[in-house]
Design a protein around this motif. Structure first.
Motif, PDB file in Angstrom:
ATOM      1  N   THR A  84     -11.023  -2.132  17.209  1.00 57.74           N
ATOM      2  CA  THR A  84     -12.038  -3.147  17.497  1.00 57.74           C
ATOM      3  C   THR A  84     -12.059  -4.267  16.458  1.00 57.74           C
ATOM      4  O   THR A  84     -12.602  -5.332  16.714  1.00 57.74           O
ATOM      5  CB  THR A  84     -13.434  -2.495  17.577  1.00 57.74           C
ATOM      6  N   GLN A  85     -11.471  -4.030  15.274  1.00 49.33           N
ATOM      7  CA  GLN A  85     -11.443  -5.074  14.248  1.00 49.33           C
ATOM      8  C   GLN A  85     -10.365  -6.098  14.581  1.00 49.33           C
ATOM      9  O   GLN A  85      -9.172  -5.778  14.593  1.00 49.33           O
ATOM     10  CB  GLN A  85     -11.151  -4.457  12.868  1.00 49.33           C
ATOM     11  N   LEU A  86     -10.794  -7.324  14.833  1.00 48.49           N
ATOM     12  CA  LEU A  86      -9.879  -8.378  15.264  1.00 48.49           C
ATOM     13  C   LEU A  86      -8.764  -8.625  14.244  1.00 48.49           C
ATOM     14  O   LEU A  86      -7.596  -8.713  14.604  1.00 48.49           O
ATOM     15  CB  LEU A  86     -10.665  -9.670  15.525  1.00 48.49           C
ATOM     16  N   HIS A  87      -9.116  -8.701  12.965  1.00 48.03           N
ATOM     17  CA  HIS A  87      -8.095  -8.998  11.950  1.00 48.03           C
ATOM     18  C   HIS A  87      -7.040  -7.897  11.898  1.00 48.03           C
ATOM     19  O   HIS A  87      -5.845  -8.172  11.812  1.00 48.03           O
ATOM     20  CB  HIS A  87      -8.708  -9.208  10.564  1.00 48.03           C
ATOM     21  N   GLU A  88      -7.483  -6.648  11.960  1.00 47.01           N
ATOM     22  CA  GLU A  88      -6.541  -5.528  11.935  1.00 47.01           C
ATOM     23  C   GLU A  88      -5.580  -5.606  13.118  1.00 47.01           C
ATOM     24  O   GLU A  88      -4.371  -5.395  12.973  1.00 47.01           O
ATOM     25  CB  GLU A  88      -7.314  -4.200  11.983  1.00 47.01           C
ATOM     26  N   ARG A  89      -6.123  -5.925  14.286  1.00 49.67           N
ATOM     27  CA  ARG A  89      -5.312  -5.985  15.504  1.00 49.67           C
ATOM     28  C   ARG A  89      -4.306  -7.133  15.436  1.00 49.67           C
ATOM     29  O   ARG A  89      -3.127  -6.955  15.744  1.00 49.67           O
ATOM     30  CB  ARG A  89      -6.229  -6.115  16.722  1.00 49.67           C
ATOM     31  N   ILE A  90      -4.769  -8.306  15.028  1.00 48.77           N
ATOM     32  CA  ILE A  90      -3.871  -9.470  14.948  1.00 48.77           C
ATOM     33  C   ILE A  90      -2.805  -9.240  13.883  1.00 48.77           C
ATOM     34  O   ILE A  90      -1.641  -9.601  14.048  1.00 48.77           O
ATOM     35  CB  ILE A  90      -4.684 -10.750  14.676  1.00 48.77           C
ATOM     36  N   SER A  91      -3.205  -8.607  12.784  1.00 45.55           N
ATOM     37  CA  SER A  91      -2.259  -8.322  11.716  1.00 45.55           C
ATOM     38  C   SER A  91      -1.174  -7.358  12.206  1.00 45.55           C
ATOM     39  O   SER A  91       0.014  -7.547  11.900  1.00 45.55           O
ATOM     40  CB  SER A  91      -2.998  -7.746  10.515  1.00 45.55           C
ATOM     41  N   LEU A  92      -1.557  -6.354  12.981  1.00 42.04           N
ATOM     42  CA  LEU A  92      -0.566  -5.426  13.519  1.00 42.04           C
ATOM     43  C   LEU A  92       0.312  -6.125  14.556  1.00 42.04           C
ATOM     44  O   LEU A  92       1.523  -5.903  14.598  1.00 42.04           O
ATOM     45  CB  LEU A  92      -1.228  -4.168  14.104  1.00 42.04           C
TER      46      LEU A  92
END
Length: 178
Positions: A84-92
């Motif tokens: 659910t964390q946007l930054h984590e998802r975009i970073s991955l």
């Protein structure tokens, strides 16, 4: 800790499944060789979709002969939790794109460039782009990450493209995340 489940480095498209990166690279070489006078864009991008109990990541590899056709494939990675964390998802997303970009070693890039090189005076061209599924607009939730993600792409020697120009991430890969 939940680790991403991936099919290793296996790629699929509507014609072929379970292709190794070596096979993908061969297809790209064949595609460019069929018309070495073309204007080629090698584009790599990742999109993700959060589902009930997992997050699906799709990385697309697209080789386009501008105005004349395209060959493409995808790689799917599933993380067995809701990210659910946007930054984590975009970073991955970006890490998965970087992983594929890094497979295009100097040697492999030179192989592709050397296919079009004899034809550059006839208008042939070749570029490599990293498509990032983020936008710089003020109302875009991802705009605060643009500088970081663009810098990461540039550091790999790849031309970064963000929305609306990042269609490999936002359109092609997106279709397969649903």
């Amino acid at each position: 800790m939940n680790h991403p489940r991936s099919t290793g480095l296996l790629f699929n498209n509507l014609q072929e499944t379970q292709m190794s990166f070596e096979q993908v690279f061969e297809r790209i070489v064949e595609f460019i060789s069929s018309d070495p006078c073309g204007n080629y864009r090698l584009m790599i991008g990742t999109d993700s979709q959060v589902h009930k109990s997992q997050t699906t990541f799709i990385t697309g590899i697209v080789i386009q002969n501008v105005g004349k056709g395209v060959w493409a494939c995808i790689r799917k990675v599933i993380v067995p939790r809701k990210m659910t964390q946007l930054h984590e998802r975009i970073s991955l997303e970006l890490s998965l794109t970087e992983e594929i970009v890094s497979l295009f070693t100097e040697e492999r890039k030179n192989t592709l460039i050397n296919l079009v090189l004899p034809h550059i005076y006839d208008g042939a061209s070749f570029t490599i782009e990293g498509h990032i599924d983020i936008g710089a607009g003020k109302r875009n939730k991802t705009s605060e990450f643009v500088k970081e993600m663009v810098t990461r792409m540039e550091s790999m020697g790849v031309e970064p493209k963000i929305k609306p120009d990042a269609f490999v991430a936002s359109s092609y890969a997106n279709r397969y995340t649903k």
